[in-house]
Design an enzyme around this catalytic site. Sequence first.
Site, PDB file in Angstrom:
ATOM      1  N   HIS A   1      35.371  88.267  26.215  1.00 48.46           N
ATOM      2  CA  HIS A   1      34.404  87.163  26.119  1.00 48.46           C
ATOM      3  C   HIS A   1      35.188  85.842  26.237  1.00 48.46           C
ATOM      4  O   HIS A   1      35.298  85.082  25.279  1.00 48.46           O
ATOM      5  CB  HIS A   1      33.641  87.253  24.795  1.00 48.46           C
ATOM      6  CG  HIS A   1      32.388  86.434  24.752  1.00 48.46           C
ATOM      7  ND1 HIS A   1      31.931  85.695  25.832  1.00 48.46           N
ATOM      8  CD2 HIS A   1      31.479  86.233  23.755  1.00 48.46           C
ATOM      9  CE1 HIS A   1      30.810  85.078  25.489  1.00 48.46           C
ATOM     10  NE2 HIS A   1      30.509  85.395  24.240  1.00 48.46           N
TER      11      HIS A   1
ATOM     12  N   ASP B   1      33.366  88.796  13.724  1.00 45.62           N
ATOM     13  CA  ASP B   1      32.309  89.060  14.705  1.00 45.62           C
ATOM     14  C   ASP B   1      31.536  90.285  14.203  1.00 45.62           C
ATOM     15  O   ASP B   1      31.977  90.977  13.273  1.00 45.62           O
ATOM     16  CB  ASP B   1      32.963  89.321  16.079  1.00 45.62           C
ATOM     17  CG  ASP B   1      31.941  89.593  17.188  1.00 45.62           C
ATOM     18  OD1 ASP B   1      30.766  89.196  17.025  1.00 45.62           O
ATOM     19  OD2 ASP B   1      32.314  90.195  18.211  1.00 45.62           O
TER      20      ASP B   1
ATOM     21  N   CYS C   1      31.590  83.954  16.327  1.00 44.28           N
ATOM     22  CA  CYS C   1      31.015  83.585  17.626  1.00 44.28           C
ATOM     23  C   CYS C   1      29.490  83.561  17.594  1.00 44.28           C
ATOM     24  O   CYS C   1      28.880  82.959  18.479  1.00 44.28           O
ATOM     25  CB  CYS C   1      31.504  84.551  18.705  1.00 44.28           C
ATOM     26  SG  CYS C   1      31.120  86.282  18.322  1.00 44.28           S
TER      27      CYS C   1
HETATM   28  N1  NVA Z   1      31.095  91.479  20.147  1.00 47.78           N
HETATM   29  C1  NVA Z   1      29.781  90.921  20.324  1.00 47.78           C
HETATM   30  C2  NVA Z   1      29.867  89.490  20.761  1.00 47.78           C
HETATM   31  C3  NVA Z   1      28.541  88.787  20.862  1.00 47.78           C
HETATM   32  C4  NVA Z   1      28.670  87.378  21.344  1.00 47.78           C
HETATM   33  C5  NVA Z   1      29.009  91.744  21.330  1.00 47.78           C
HETATM   34  O1  NVA Z   1      29.578  92.106  22.366  1.00 47.78           O
HETATM   35  O2  NVA Z   1      27.834  92.024  21.092  1.00 47.78           O
HETATM   36  N1   CP Z   2      28.345  83.939  21.167  1.00 48.72           N
HETATM   37  C1   CP Z   2      27.552  84.325  22.159  1.00 48.72           C
HETATM   38  O1   CP Z   2      27.994  84.662  23.266  1.00 48.72           O
HETATM   39  O2   CP Z   2      26.218  84.269  21.870  1.00 48.72           O
HETATM   40  P1   CP Z   2      25.031  84.873  22.750  1.00 48.72           P
HETATM   41  O3   CP Z   2      25.188  86.364  22.755  1.00 48.72           O
HETATM   42  O4   CP Z   2      23.773  84.416  22.089  1.00 48.72           O
HETATM   43  O5   CP Z   2      25.163  84.337  24.153  1.00 48.72           O
END
Ligand code: NVA
Ligand code: CP
Length: 310
Positions: A135, A229, A269
């Site tokens: 990310h 997270d 995040c």
């Molecule tokens: N690790 C999380 C981040 C969300 C912004 C996911 O992939 O769902």
């Molecule tokens: N942190 C983040 O990427 O949030 P969303 O999944 O809402 O885009």
Amino acid sequence: MAVSLKGRSLVSLKDFTREGILEILRTADTLKLERFRGHTHPLLAGKTLAMIFQKPSLRTRVSFEAGMTQLGGHAIYLSPTDISIGQREPTEDIAKVLSRYCDIIMARTFGHDIVVDLATHATVPVINGLSDEEHPCQVLADLQTIGEKKGPLDGLKLAYVGDGNNMTHSLMFGCASVGMNMTAVTPPDYEPVASICKQAATLGMENDCTIEATTDLDGVSDADVIYTDTWASMGQEAEAAERRELFKDYQVNAKLMALAKPSAIIMHCLPAHYGEEIDFETSRHRNCVIFDQAENRLHAQKALMVLLAG
Ligand code: NVA
Ligand code: CP
């Protein structure tokens, strides 16, 4: 001389050099200040961003779309069912077609290979808006936020607590690039991917910092930044109950924060699951900067788009 990122894609943060990342952060600070002062900056007038989503989003979708509007351009949202990436037609064809209409492609996918495939076949920059492996856009915003709160990044220590996931991987590459020490603290069997740890550790050595992973909560000691997270990422919903049990000692709360520096900032995040990876009280502590991080998605991504396609 400033580094040029023009025409490049951002699939993984390891693709950019330390200078490239610092250039994005400087540009993000400038754009943020200009917006605060009420100045407009139509640096992408007439340009179009295609946004492909296989997963839900609040921050990524809105910050990219609002950012493109503020830069004088236009963004098109393609929902999971609009183009059914990987099912309706080959990813290669989607990349080639979108490159004929648009100036930038942003994609949020399950498989990291899909973003790699898009970047391989597109003739315009491709931005990873989250894959199962990384990310990077979130980490650009996070580095901007840490810089605002803590000053120069090199030499600081970030401790990540929770699941060794896409956020952990991008944080490892981001910290390694800018000279920040990082320890990922995860339950056994939920460590970040070993090959990524190794690459990040090597990159860290080149930039005079240490990147490591442990299952020991003492890994947070002396941290300037505590980051967490969700315990179950998008696509892992079926494992959520099991993970809640396995991860319960790894919650960011007052007890865990006592191990870090008293001045440590708290990051996430978002979206957060209060009572799981962080308790609500800690999320509202004066040192918690989650909403600054969310805001900086806007400024960091505007900077990224300007530098890739401006
Ligand atoms: N690790 C999380 C981040 C969300 C912004 C996911 O992939 O769902
Ligand atoms: N942190 C983040 O990427 O949030 P969303 O999944 O809402 O885009």
